[in-house]
Scaffold this motif. Structure first.
Motif, PDB file in Angstrom:
ATOM      1  N   ILE A 167       8.110  13.089   2.744  1.00  0.00           N
ATOM      2  CA  ILE A 167       7.181  13.161   1.650  1.00  0.00           C
ATOM      3  C   ILE A 167       7.209  12.052   0.825  1.00  0.00           C
ATOM      4  O   ILE A 167       6.178  11.247   0.911  1.00  0.00           O
ATOM      5  CB  ILE A 167       7.741  14.430   0.738  1.00  0.00           C
ATOM      6  N   PRO A 168       8.344  11.186   0.555  1.00  0.00           N
ATOM      7  CA  PRO A 168       8.332   9.965  -0.078  1.00  0.00           C
ATOM      8  C   PRO A 168       7.596   9.025   1.041  1.00  0.00           C
ATOM      9  O   PRO A 168       7.041   7.984   0.693  1.00  0.00           O
ATOM     10  CB  PRO A 168       9.688   9.435  -0.260  1.00  0.00           C
ATOM     11  N   SER A 169       8.129   9.009   2.115  1.00  0.00           N
ATOM     12  CA  SER A 169       7.581   8.088   3.067  1.00  0.00           C
ATOM     13  C   SER A 169       6.027   8.119   3.670  1.00  0.00           C
ATOM     14  O   SER A 169       5.626   7.193   3.708  1.00  0.00           O
ATOM     15  CB  SER A 169       8.350   8.099   4.358  1.00  0.00           C
ATOM     16  N   VAL A 170       5.327   9.180   3.369  1.00  0.00           N
ATOM     17  CA  VAL A 170       4.082   9.569   3.794  1.00  0.00           C
ATOM     18  C   VAL A 170       3.301   9.544   2.522  1.00  0.00           C
ATOM     19  O   VAL A 170       2.520   8.708   2.102  1.00  0.00           O
ATOM     20  CB  VAL A 170       3.614  10.902   4.616  1.00  0.00           C
ATOM     21  N   TYR A 171       3.442  10.466   1.534  1.00  0.00           N
ATOM     22  CA  TYR A 171       2.787  10.571   0.397  1.00  0.00           C
ATOM     23  C   TYR A 171       2.958   9.660  -0.605  1.00  0.00           C
ATOM     24  O   TYR A 171       2.092   9.131  -1.336  1.00  0.00           O
ATOM     25  CB  TYR A 171       2.838  12.001  -0.262  1.00  0.00           C
ATOM     26  N   GLY A 172       4.272   9.332  -0.883  1.00  0.00           N
ATOM     27  CA  GLY A 172       4.553   8.353  -1.813  1.00  0.00           C
ATOM     28  C   GLY A 172       4.138   7.006  -1.374  1.00  0.00           C
ATOM     29  O   GLY A 172       3.624   6.137  -2.189  1.00  0.00           O
ATOM     30  N   PHE A 173       4.068   6.898   0.098  1.00  0.00           N
ATOM     31  CA  PHE A 173       3.304   5.513   0.558  1.00  0.00           C
ATOM     32  C   PHE A 173       2.120   5.278   0.040  1.00  0.00           C
ATOM     33  O   PHE A 173       1.537   4.218  -0.317  1.00  0.00           O
ATOM     34  CB  PHE A 173       3.565   5.230   1.922  1.00  0.00           C
ATOM     35  N   ILE A 174       1.169   6.187   0.288  1.00  0.00           N
ATOM     36  CA  ILE A 174      -0.214   6.580  -0.169  1.00  0.00           C
ATOM     37  C   ILE A 174      -0.341   6.246  -1.365  1.00  0.00           C
ATOM     38  O   ILE A 174      -1.181   5.505  -1.982  1.00  0.00           O
ATOM     39  CB  ILE A 174      -0.791   7.716   0.533  1.00  0.00           C
ATOM     40  N   LEU A 175       0.409   6.645  -2.261  1.00  0.00           N
ATOM     41  CA  LEU A 175       0.110   6.925  -3.862  1.00  0.00           C
ATOM     42  C   LEU A 175       0.832   5.463  -4.419  1.00  0.00           C
ATOM     43  O   LEU A 175       0.059   4.965  -5.517  1.00  0.00           O
ATOM     44  CB  LEU A 175       0.643   8.079  -4.428  1.00  0.00           C
ATOM     45  N   SER A 176       1.879   5.146  -3.898  1.00  0.00           N
ATOM     46  CA  SER A 176       2.420   3.840  -4.848  1.00  0.00           C
ATOM     47  C   SER A 176       2.041   2.580  -3.987  1.00  0.00           C
ATOM     48  O   SER A 176       2.262   1.516  -4.743  1.00  0.00           O
ATOM     49  CB  SER A 176       3.958   4.179  -4.691  1.00  0.00           C
ATOM     50  N   VAL A 177       1.490   2.443  -2.765  1.00  0.00           N
ATOM     51  CA  VAL A 177       0.692   1.354  -2.166  1.00  0.00           C
ATOM     52  C   VAL A 177       1.943   0.046  -2.295  1.00  0.00           C
ATOM     53  O   VAL A 177       1.530  -0.973  -2.985  1.00  0.00           O
ATOM     54  CB  VAL A 177      -0.459   1.076  -3.034  1.00  0.00           C
ATOM     55  N   PRO A 178       2.982   0.608  -1.422  1.00  0.00           N
ATOM     56  CA  PRO A 178       4.002  -0.679  -1.655  1.00  0.00           C
ATOM     57  C   PRO A 178       3.550  -1.882  -0.393  1.00  0.00           C
ATOM     58  O   PRO A 178       4.165  -2.988  -0.823  1.00  0.00           O
ATOM     59  CB  PRO A 178       5.244  -0.157  -1.079  1.00  0.00           C
ATOM     60  N   ASP A 179       2.886  -1.396   0.463  1.00  0.00           N
ATOM     61  CA  ASP A 179       2.261  -2.370   1.470  1.00  0.00           C
ATOM     62  C   ASP A 179       1.087  -3.014   1.208  1.00  0.00           C
ATOM     63  O   ASP A 179      -0.144  -2.560   1.000  1.00  0.00           O
ATOM     64  CB  ASP A 179       2.095  -1.656   3.072  1.00  0.00           C
ATOM     65  N   LEU A 180       1.059  -4.541   0.867  1.00  0.00           N
ATOM     66  CA  LEU A 180      -0.207  -5.194   0.507  1.00  0.00           C
ATOM     67  C   LEU A 180      -0.740  -5.748   1.647  1.00  0.00           C
ATOM     68  O   LEU A 180      -1.403  -6.873   1.499  1.00  0.00           O
ATOM     69  CB  LEU A 180       0.070  -5.805  -0.626  1.00  0.00           C
ATOM     70  N   THR A 181      -0.464  -5.350   2.877  1.00  0.00           N
ATOM     71  CA  THR A 181      -1.264  -6.049   4.024  1.00  0.00           C
ATOM     72  C   THR A 181      -2.557  -6.030   3.759  1.00  0.00           C
ATOM     73  O   THR A 181      -3.235  -4.814   3.480  1.00  0.00           O
ATOM     74  CB  THR A 181      -0.671  -5.223   5.343  1.00  0.00           C
ATOM     75  N   PRO A 182      -3.410  -6.929   4.136  1.00  0.00           N
ATOM     76  CA  PRO A 182      -4.839  -7.175   3.784  1.00  0.00           C
ATOM     77  C   PRO A 182      -5.541  -6.006   4.861  1.00  0.00           C
ATOM     78  O   PRO A 182      -5.262  -5.772   6.100  1.00  0.00           O
ATOM     79  CB  PRO A 182      -5.221  -8.356   4.368  1.00  0.00           C
ATOM     80  N   ASN A 183      -6.635  -5.519   3.971  1.00  0.00           N
ATOM     81  CA  ASN A 183      -7.384  -4.401   5.156  1.00  0.00           C
ATOM     82  C   ASN A 183      -8.787  -4.636   4.276  1.00  0.00           C
ATOM     83  O   ASN A 183      -8.958  -5.302   3.504  1.00  0.00           O
ATOM     84  CB  ASN A 183      -6.858  -2.934   4.854  1.00  0.00           C
ATOM     85  N   ILE A 184      -9.451  -3.455   4.635  1.00  0.00           N
ATOM     86  CA  ILE A 184     -10.860  -3.248   4.299  1.00  0.00           C
ATOM     87  C   ILE A 184     -10.936  -2.764   2.573  1.00  0.00           C
ATOM     88  O   ILE A 184     -12.093  -2.422   2.282  1.00  0.00           O
ATOM     89  CB  ILE A 184     -11.828  -2.668   5.071  1.00  0.00           C
ATOM     90  N   ILE A 233     -16.766   8.723  -1.114  1.00  0.00           N
ATOM     91  CA  ILE A 233     -15.926   8.152  -2.377  1.00  0.00           C
ATOM     92  C   ILE A 233     -14.449   7.924  -1.882  1.00  0.00           C
ATOM     93  O   ILE A 233     -13.860   6.996  -2.036  1.00  0.00           O
ATOM     94  CB  ILE A 233     -16.177   9.217  -3.486  1.00  0.00           C
ATOM     95  N   ILE A 234     -14.007   9.152  -0.919  1.00  0.00           N
ATOM     96  CA  ILE A 234     -12.674   8.647  -0.449  1.00  0.00           C
ATOM     97  C   ILE A 234     -12.561   7.655   0.387  1.00  0.00           C
ATOM     98  O   ILE A 234     -11.789   6.551   0.197  1.00  0.00           O
ATOM     99  CB  ILE A 234     -12.303   9.970   0.261  1.00  0.00           C
ATOM    100  N   SER A 235     -13.797   7.106   1.320  1.00  0.00           N
ATOM    101  CA  SER A 235     -13.561   6.061   2.155  1.00  0.00           C
ATOM    102  C   SER A 235     -13.732   4.980   1.441  1.00  0.00           C
ATOM    103  O   SER A 235     -13.070   3.817   1.929  1.00  0.00           O
ATOM    104  CB  SER A 235     -14.730   6.054   3.161  1.00  0.00           C
ATOM    105  N   ILE A 236     -14.053   4.826   0.240  1.00  0.00           N
ATOM    106  CA  ILE A 236     -14.263   3.393  -0.385  1.00  0.00           C
ATOM    107  C   ILE A 236     -13.064   3.401  -1.464  1.00  0.00           C
ATOM    108  O   ILE A 236     -12.433   2.145  -1.375  1.00  0.00           O
ATOM    109  CB  ILE A 236     -15.432   3.691  -1.322  1.00  0.00           C
ATOM    110  N   PHE A 237     -12.499   4.280  -1.953  1.00  0.00           N
ATOM    111  CA  PHE A 237     -11.416   4.175  -3.145  1.00  0.00           C
ATOM    112  C   PHE A 237     -10.138   4.621  -2.702  1.00  0.00           C
ATOM    113  O   PHE A 237      -9.225   4.559  -3.419  1.00  0.00           O
ATOM    114  CB  PHE A 237     -11.953   4.858  -4.293  1.00  0.00           C
ATOM    115  N   LYS A 238      -9.790   5.120  -1.486  1.00  0.00           N
ATOM    116  CA  LYS A 238      -8.530   5.229  -1.056  1.00  0.00           C
ATOM    117  C   LYS A 238      -7.837   4.116  -0.889  1.00  0.00           C
ATOM    118  O   LYS A 238      -8.202   2.928  -0.793  1.00  0.00           O
ATOM    119  CB  LYS A 238      -8.571   6.127   0.361  1.00  0.00           C
ATOM    120  N   SER A 239      -6.629   4.247  -0.923  1.00  0.00           N
ATOM    121  CA  SER A 239      -5.556   3.156  -0.961  1.00  0.00           C
ATOM    122  C   SER A 239      -5.701   2.317   0.284  1.00  0.00           C
ATOM    123  O   SER A 239      -5.326   1.055   0.318  1.00  0.00           O
ATOM    124  CB  SER A 239      -4.103   3.641  -1.327  1.00  0.00           C
ATOM    125  N   TYR A 240      -5.560   3.089   1.438  1.00  0.00           N
ATOM    126  CA  TYR A 240      -5.450   2.230   2.902  1.00  0.00           C
ATOM    127  C   TYR A 240      -6.574   2.867   3.603  1.00  0.00           C
ATOM    128  O   TYR A 240      -6.496   3.624   4.494  1.00  0.00           O
ATOM    129  CB  TYR A 240      -4.083   2.574   3.474  1.00  0.00           C
TER     130      TYR A 240
END
Length: 420
Positions: free
Chosen positions: A239-256, A307-314
């Motif tokens: 739960i923290p590793s999947v959903y916490g990762f999506i919501l807290s955005v700890p990985d700032l590796t470049p993407n689109i 909207i999901i594809s544009i504004f999602k975290s990753y």
């Protein structure tokens, strides 16, 4: 640019919805499976961020990963094909009822759908998805975004078929994968409610009873899937590793996406506030769009996926490919689009410049992150303009179907329609 650089670029940027590292897919899955075999949770480190059901799925298919992703894309295309066939039938039925009721002004009959022009639309949708370069690159990179797309496509198919049970189950599965499909609950519920009260075959079912029933199916399925994950893994570490990762955005590796550069430059004490602001963007538009498009839930589904594809975290390009597959469905809106040529050029140029500026930044060392983020920002602006242009065109067509194609002022002069 060498072929190995292109492959690395594809593997990096067209990666799964919640696995965002530069490790090849097979190594990532093998590492997770090896940790499971040793009795160690794959979520104990900071590498694996996929859901437990995915890792157990590839426990049996890791040696055939390429075939699995090809089959998954085929399932998505077939589901979209069947869903649009059903949608076309619904459109014709409503159009026929409106014509019999004499609801349309006589000067807007040219805006109505004809069987000939809509005959090949389901095939076009399937081909738009399968032959989209974004889909192909996502498949080559073996991105689990393809699995998410398949689940969402099956959810759309079950919703349009009127199966509340299967619709709720697939929506729960999509939400389990990446949280953001939660916003698709509203359009699905609107469509199913309209199906209950169609004039041809009305059913006396309470609005609140059906809403509670569908919500129970959705929430119950989500709880069962989450409980199954706990049963397979033996802990709640995912739960923290999947959903916490999506919501807290700890990985700032470049993407689109829009998150990585902004939060790389962000002062730490402002981070929580702006994460909330950025994440709310995905959910904020659901209520106003649901109110405005309450009579057009299929178009609302298209808007929400975009909207999901544009504004999602990753985000990945696989997310972009899914909503772009619906563009042939709205082919009748082309006459009302205002910026389609400009937006098409922007998206094409940005798609071509992504690997170029990445190469200049990482390999040649003659550019920096600002160059790449500029193209990322322009690409997302192009998507926003594309979606908003279709939204405007859809509302304008509906206005003409109600008030006539050639609008006049009180003094008899030609009127201009302004969207506010």
């Amino acid at each position: 640019m060498r072929f190995d650089e292109i492959l690395e670029y594809a593997t990096f940027f067209f990666w799964p919805g919640s696995v965002y590292c530069r490790i090849p897919f097979s190594l990532l899955v093998v590492e997770g499976l090896a940790l499971l075999d040793l009795g160690v949770s794959p979520y104990s480190g900071d590498v694996f961020h996929e859901t437990p059901l995915i890792i157990y799925l590839f426990h049996f298919t890791v040696d055939y990963a390429e075939i699995v992703f090809i089959i998954v894309d085929g399932i998505t295309a077939v589901a979209l094909y069947l869903a649009i066939q059903i949608y076309n039938k619904n459109v014709f039925r409503k159009q026929k009822y409106a014509l019999e009721s004499d609801r349309y002004p006589h000067d807007c009959l040219e805006l109505l759908h004809s069987p000939k022009e809509m005959l090949y639309i389901p095939l076009k949708v399937a081909m738009f998805y399968l032959l989209n370069p974004f889909t192909i690159l996502s498949c080559v990179a073996k991105s689990t975004c393809g699995l998410n797309n398949a689940v969402i496509a099956l959810f759309i198919l079950c919703t349009l078929k009127g199966s509340a049970l299967l619709s709720g189950i697939f929506l729960a599965l999509a939400t389990y994968q990446s949280i953001y499909p939660l916003t698709l609950f509203a359009p699905a519920l609107l469509f199913l409610l309209q199906r209950l009260y169609i004039p041809v075959n009305p059913r006396r079912t309470s609005f609140w009873f059906f809403t509670a029933q569908y919500a129970f199916i959705y929430v119950g399925s989500l709880l069962v899937i989450t409980g199954l994950s706990f049963f397979l893994l033996g802990s709640w570490d995912f739960i923290p590793s999947v959903y916490g990762f999506i919501l807290s955005v700890p990985d700032l590796t470049p993407n689109i996406g829009l998150f990585w550069y902004f939060f790389a430059e962000m002062f730490e004490h402002f981070r929580l506030f702006f994460i909330c602001v950025f994440q709310i963007n995905v959910f904020f538009y659901t209520i106003p769009l649901s109110i405005k498009l309450k009579e057009h839930p299929v178009f609302l589904i298209f808007m929400q996926i975009a909207i999901i594809s544009i504004f999602k975290s990753y985000p990945t390009v696989g997310d972009v490919a899914l909503y772009m597959a619906f563009l042939p469905v709205w082919g009748h809106l082309y006459r009302f689009l205002r910026n389609i040529f400009l937006v098409s050029c922007v998206l094409l140029v940005c798609s071509a410049l992504f690997p170029v500026l990445w190469h200049l930044w990482i390999y040649a060392g003659s550019a920096n992150s600002n160059f790449y983020y500029a193209i990322t920002l322009l690409f997302n602006v192009g998507q926003i303009l594309l979606v908003s242009d279709y939204f405007y065109a859809y509302l304008r067509r509906e206005h003409h179907l109600t008030h006539g194609l050639y609008l006049k002022k009180k003094d008899g002069t030609e009127a201009t329609l302004v969207l506010k």
